[in-house]
Design a protein around this motif. Structure first.
Motif, PDB file in Angstrom:
ATOM      1  N   THR A  22      17.657 -50.852  85.354  1.00 42.27           N
ATOM      2  CA  THR A  22      16.260 -50.960  85.763  1.00 42.27           C
ATOM      3  C   THR A  22      15.876 -52.426  85.813  1.00 42.27           C
ATOM      4  OG1 THR A  22      15.762 -48.870  84.680  1.00 42.27           O
ATOM      5  CG2 THR A  22      13.896 -50.293  85.171  1.00 42.27           C
ATOM      6  N   THR A  23      15.170 -52.820  86.854  1.00 49.31           N
ATOM      7  CA  THR A  23      14.669 -54.185  86.973  1.00 49.31           C
ATOM      8  C   THR A  23      13.149 -54.165  86.919  1.00 49.31           C
ATOM      9  OG1 THR A  23      16.563 -54.846  88.337  1.00 49.31           O
ATOM     10  CG2 THR A  23      14.608 -56.257  88.427  1.00 49.31           C
ATOM     11  N   VAL A  24      12.598 -55.040  86.095  1.00 57.37           N
ATOM     12  CA  VAL A  24      11.156 -55.178  85.962  1.00 57.37           C
ATOM     13  C   VAL A  24      10.794 -56.612  86.314  1.00 57.37           C
ATOM     14  CG1 VAL A  24       9.236 -55.114  84.325  1.00 57.37           C
ATOM     15  CG2 VAL A  24      11.061 -53.431  84.161  1.00 57.37           C
ATOM     16  N   ILE A  25       9.749 -56.772  87.128  1.00 56.41           N
ATOM     17  CA  ILE A  25       9.249 -58.086  87.511  1.00 56.41           C
ATOM     18  C   ILE A  25       7.873 -58.268  86.877  1.00 56.41           C
ATOM     19  CG2 ILE A  25       8.529 -59.587  89.426  1.00 56.41           C
ATOM     20  CD1 ILE A  25      11.509 -59.004  89.537  1.00 56.41           C
ATOM     21  N   ILE A  26       7.666 -59.402  86.215  1.00 56.55           N
ATOM     22  CA  ILE A  26       6.375 -59.714  85.607  1.00 56.55           C
ATOM     23  C   ILE A  26       5.963 -61.107  86.091  1.00 56.55           C
ATOM     24  CG2 ILE A  26       5.064 -59.963  83.469  1.00 56.55           C
ATOM     25  CD1 ILE A  26       7.378 -58.328  82.119  1.00 56.55           C
ATOM     26  N   CYS A  27       4.865 -61.168  86.831  1.00 57.93           N
ATOM     27  CA  CYS A  27       4.393 -62.438  87.386  1.00 57.93           C
ATOM     28  C   CYS A  27       3.939 -63.384  86.273  1.00 57.93           C
ATOM     29  CB  CYS A  27       3.237 -62.196  88.355  1.00 57.93           C
ATOM     30  SG  CYS A  27       3.706 -61.177  89.775  1.00 57.93           S
ATOM     31  N   GLU A  28       3.990 -64.682  86.565  1.00 52.15           N
ATOM     32  CA  GLU A  28       3.600 -65.705  85.594  1.00 52.15           C
ATOM     33  C   GLU A  28       2.202 -65.441  85.047  1.00 52.15           C
ATOM     34  OE1 GLU A  28       3.226 -70.590  85.288  1.00 52.15           O
ATOM     35  OE2 GLU A  28       3.944 -69.696  87.142  1.00 52.15           O
ATOM     36  N   ASN A  29       2.054 -65.625  83.744  1.00 51.54           N
ATOM     37  CA  ASN A  29       0.799 -65.425  83.012  1.00 51.54           C
ATOM     38  C   ASN A  29       0.336 -63.974  83.000  1.00 51.54           C
ATOM     39  OD1 ASN A  29       0.565 -68.171  82.273  1.00 51.54           O
ATOM     40  ND2 ASN A  29      -0.221 -68.629  84.307  1.00 51.54           N
ATOM     41  N   HIS A  30       1.277 -63.050  83.113  1.00 51.38           N
ATOM     42  CA  HIS A  30       0.989 -61.620  83.001  1.00 51.38           C
ATOM     43  C   HIS A  30       1.881 -61.019  81.913  1.00 51.38           C
ATOM     44  CE1 HIS A  30      -0.837 -62.353  86.925  1.00 51.38           C
ATOM     45  NE2 HIS A  30      -1.548 -61.260  86.696  1.00 51.38           N
ATOM     46  N   GLN A  31       1.566 -59.793  81.545  1.00 51.14           N
ATOM     47  CA  GLN A  31       2.353 -59.077  80.547  1.00 51.14           C
ATOM     48  C   GLN A  31       2.972 -57.841  81.174  1.00 51.14           C
ATOM     49  OE1 GLN A  31      -0.204 -58.201  77.238  1.00 51.14           O
ATOM     50  NE2 GLN A  31      -0.460 -60.341  76.689  1.00 51.14           N
ATOM     51  N   GLY A  32       4.064 -57.388  80.591  1.00 49.30           N
ATOM     52  CA  GLY A  32       4.736 -56.182  81.053  1.00 49.30           C
ATOM     53  C   GLY A  32       5.278 -55.402  79.871  1.00 49.30           C
ATOM     54  N   TYR A  33       5.822 -54.252  80.174  1.00 56.37           N
ATOM     55  CA  TYR A  33       6.243 -53.321  79.141  1.00 56.37           C
ATOM     56  C   TYR A  33       7.491 -52.613  79.624  1.00 56.37           C
ATOM     57  CZ  TYR A  33       5.684 -49.170  76.115  1.00 56.37           C
ATOM     58  OH  TYR A  33       5.856 -48.159  75.216  1.00 56.37           O
ATOM     59  N   ILE A  34       8.511 -52.544  78.774  1.00 55.73           N
ATOM     60  CA  ILE A  34       9.700 -51.763  79.109  1.00 55.73           C
ATOM     61  C   ILE A  34       9.934 -50.761  77.994  1.00 55.73           C
ATOM     62  CG2 ILE A  34      10.732 -53.544  80.566  1.00 55.73           C
ATOM     63  CD1 ILE A  34      12.583 -54.317  78.280  1.00 55.73           C
ATOM     64  N   ARG A  35      10.513 -49.613  78.354  1.00 54.71           N
ATOM     65  CA  ARG A  35      10.778 -48.598  77.325  1.00 54.71           C
ATOM     66  C   ARG A  35      11.906 -47.679  77.763  1.00 54.71           C
ATOM     67  NH1 ARG A  35       6.500 -43.793  76.907  1.00 54.71           N
ATOM     68  NH2 ARG A  35       8.086 -43.153  75.456  1.00 54.71           N
ATOM     69  N   CYS A  36      12.469 -47.027  76.757  1.00 51.03           N
ATOM     70  CA  CYS A  36      13.512 -46.026  76.968  1.00 51.03           C
ATOM     71  C   CYS A  36      13.039 -44.703  76.381  1.00 51.03           C
ATOM     72  CB  CYS A  36      14.805 -46.467  76.269  1.00 51.03           C
ATOM     73  SG  CYS A  36      15.565 -47.939  76.980  1.00 51.03           S
ATOM     74  N   ASP A  37      13.798 -43.643  76.663  1.00 49.16           N
ATOM     75  CA  ASP A  37      13.498 -42.332  76.088  1.00 49.16           C
ATOM     76  C   ASP A  37      13.668 -42.371  74.571  1.00 49.16           C
ATOM     77  OD1 ASP A  37      12.990 -41.277  78.590  1.00 49.16           O
ATOM     78  OD2 ASP A  37      15.041 -40.525  78.855  1.00 49.16           O
ATOM     79  N   THR A  62       5.754 -74.703  90.754  1.00 53.14           N
ATOM     80  CA  THR A  62       6.101 -73.437  91.393  1.00 53.14           C
ATOM     81  C   THR A  62       5.583 -72.289  90.545  1.00 53.14           C
ATOM     82  OG1 THR A  62       8.048 -74.280  92.543  1.00 53.14           O
ATOM     83  CG2 THR A  62       8.018 -71.929  92.076  1.00 53.14           C
ATOM     84  N   TYR A  63       4.950 -71.323  91.201  1.00 59.23           N
ATOM     85  CA  TYR A  63       4.497 -70.115  90.533  1.00 59.23           C
ATOM     86  C   TYR A  63       5.714 -69.242  90.259  1.00 59.23           C
ATOM     87  CZ  TYR A  63       1.703 -65.950  89.557  1.00 59.23           C
ATOM     88  OH  TYR A  63       1.138 -64.846  88.962  1.00 59.23           O
ATOM     89  N   LYS A  64       5.902 -68.893  89.003  1.00 58.69           N
ATOM     90  CA  LYS A  64       7.131 -68.222  88.574  1.00 58.69           C
ATOM     91  C   LYS A  64       6.902 -66.742  88.271  1.00 58.69           C
ATOM     92  CE  LYS A  64       7.010 -71.828  85.948  1.00 58.69           C
ATOM     93  NZ  LYS A  64       6.331 -72.692  86.881  1.00 58.69           N
ATOM     94  N   TYR A  65       7.987 -66.069  87.972  1.00 57.28           N
ATOM     95  CA  TYR A  65       7.942 -64.689  87.491  1.00 57.28           C
ATOM     96  C   TYR A  65       9.150 -64.463  86.596  1.00 57.28           C
ATOM     97  CZ  TYR A  65      11.240 -64.037  91.353  1.00 57.28           C
ATOM     98  OH  TYR A  65      12.302 -64.159  92.213  1.00 57.28           O
ATOM     99  N   MET A  66       9.050 -63.423  85.785  1.00 53.56           N
ATOM    100  CA  MET A  66      10.181 -63.040  84.945  1.00 53.56           C
ATOM    101  C   MET A  66      10.808 -61.797  85.549  1.00 53.56           C
ATOM    102  SD  MET A  66      10.490 -62.270  80.845  1.00 53.56           S
ATOM    103  CE  MET A  66       8.963 -61.401  80.802  1.00 53.56           C
ATOM    104  N   SER A  67      12.106 -61.833  85.677  1.00 57.88           N
ATOM    105  CA  SER A  67      12.871 -60.679  86.144  1.00 57.88           C
ATOM    106  C   SER A  67      13.754 -60.231  84.992  1.00 57.88           C
ATOM    107  CB  SER A  67      13.721 -61.070  87.352  1.00 57.88           C
ATOM    108  OG  SER A  67      14.581 -60.021  87.702  1.00 57.88           O
ATOM    109  N   VAL A  68      13.630 -58.958  84.603  1.00 57.65           N
ATOM    110  CA  VAL A  68      14.410 -58.428  83.484  1.00 57.65           C
ATOM    111  C   VAL A  68      15.189 -57.217  83.967  1.00 57.65           C
ATOM    112  CG1 VAL A  68      14.309 -57.403  81.186  1.00 57.65           C
ATOM    113  CG2 VAL A  68      12.705 -59.208  81.811  1.00 57.65           C
ATOM    114  N   GLN A  69      16.484 -57.242  83.778  1.00 57.39           N
ATOM    115  CA  GLN A  69      17.321 -56.084  84.077  1.00 57.39           C
ATOM    116  C   GLN A  69      17.788 -55.505  82.757  1.00 57.39           C
ATOM    117  OE1 GLN A  69      20.319 -57.814  86.642  1.00 57.39           O
ATOM    118  NE2 GLN A  69      19.329 -56.895  88.403  1.00 57.39           N
ATOM    119  N   PHE A  70      17.577 -54.203  82.591  1.00 54.87           N
ATOM    120  CA  PHE A  70      17.988 -53.552  81.352  1.00 54.87           C
ATOM    121  C   PHE A  70      18.468 -52.147  81.641  1.00 54.87           C
ATOM    122  CE2 PHE A  70      13.722 -51.986  81.864  1.00 54.87           C
ATOM    123  CZ  PHE A  70      13.681 -50.745  81.243  1.00 54.87           C
TER     124      PHE A  70
END
Length: 142
Positions: free
Chosen positions: A44-59, A125-133
């Motif tokens: 799964t890949t989640v993208i979170i734009c700069e200065n924002h928050q995100g959430y990842i979870r599993c079963d 440059t306006y950044k983002y975080m990309s997380v693959q899990f």
């Protein structure tokens, strides 16, 4: 002038080698998961734009395993559009370690995407975080 071109070539070559090493490390992580038979779910890949928050979870019976994380920018305006996109070859050196330490082995994890956590790998440059899990079976429930 020749010296300037040579320096640019050396820097570009170093950046290419760094990217190749990152790709090799990612492929090795994926192979290790497949060999261990740990991956119940998909990547799964989640993208979170700069200065924002995100959430990842599993079963409930699974925990998070971070495969790759980057804070920077590797795509143009199609991801986290913004007027300040000057560099699309931008990688944080510590993102995978920071995200892995925070999230690996947990069922859920809140993430923040900002320069205060990861530094500023590409100023202006306006950044983002990309997380693959992926989610793996919780070893405490085996």
């Amino acid at each position: 002038m020749l010296e300037t071109f040579y320096r640019a070539y050396v820097e570009e070559k170093r950046d290419g080698e760094k990217l190749e090493k990152r790709v090799e490390a990612l492929e090795k992580d994926i192979d290790n998961i497949k060999k261990k038979g740990e991956s119940k779910g998909k990547l799964t890949t989640v993208i979170i734009c700069e200065n924002h928050q995100g959430y990842i979870r599993c079963d409930n019976d699974e925990t998070i395993h971070i495969i790759q994380a980057n804070y920077g920018r590797t795509e143009g305006g199609n991801i986290c559009p913004h007027a300040s996109i000057r560099d699309t070859n931008c990688y944080s050196t510590n993102a995978k370690g920071v995200v892995g330490t925070k999230c690996n082995g947990r069922r859920e994890c809140n993430l923040e995407s900002n320069n205060g956590i990861f530094g500023d790998p590409c100023i202006g440059t306006y950044k983002y975080m990309s997380v693959q899990f992926t989610c793996i079976p919780d070893s405490t429930n085996v």
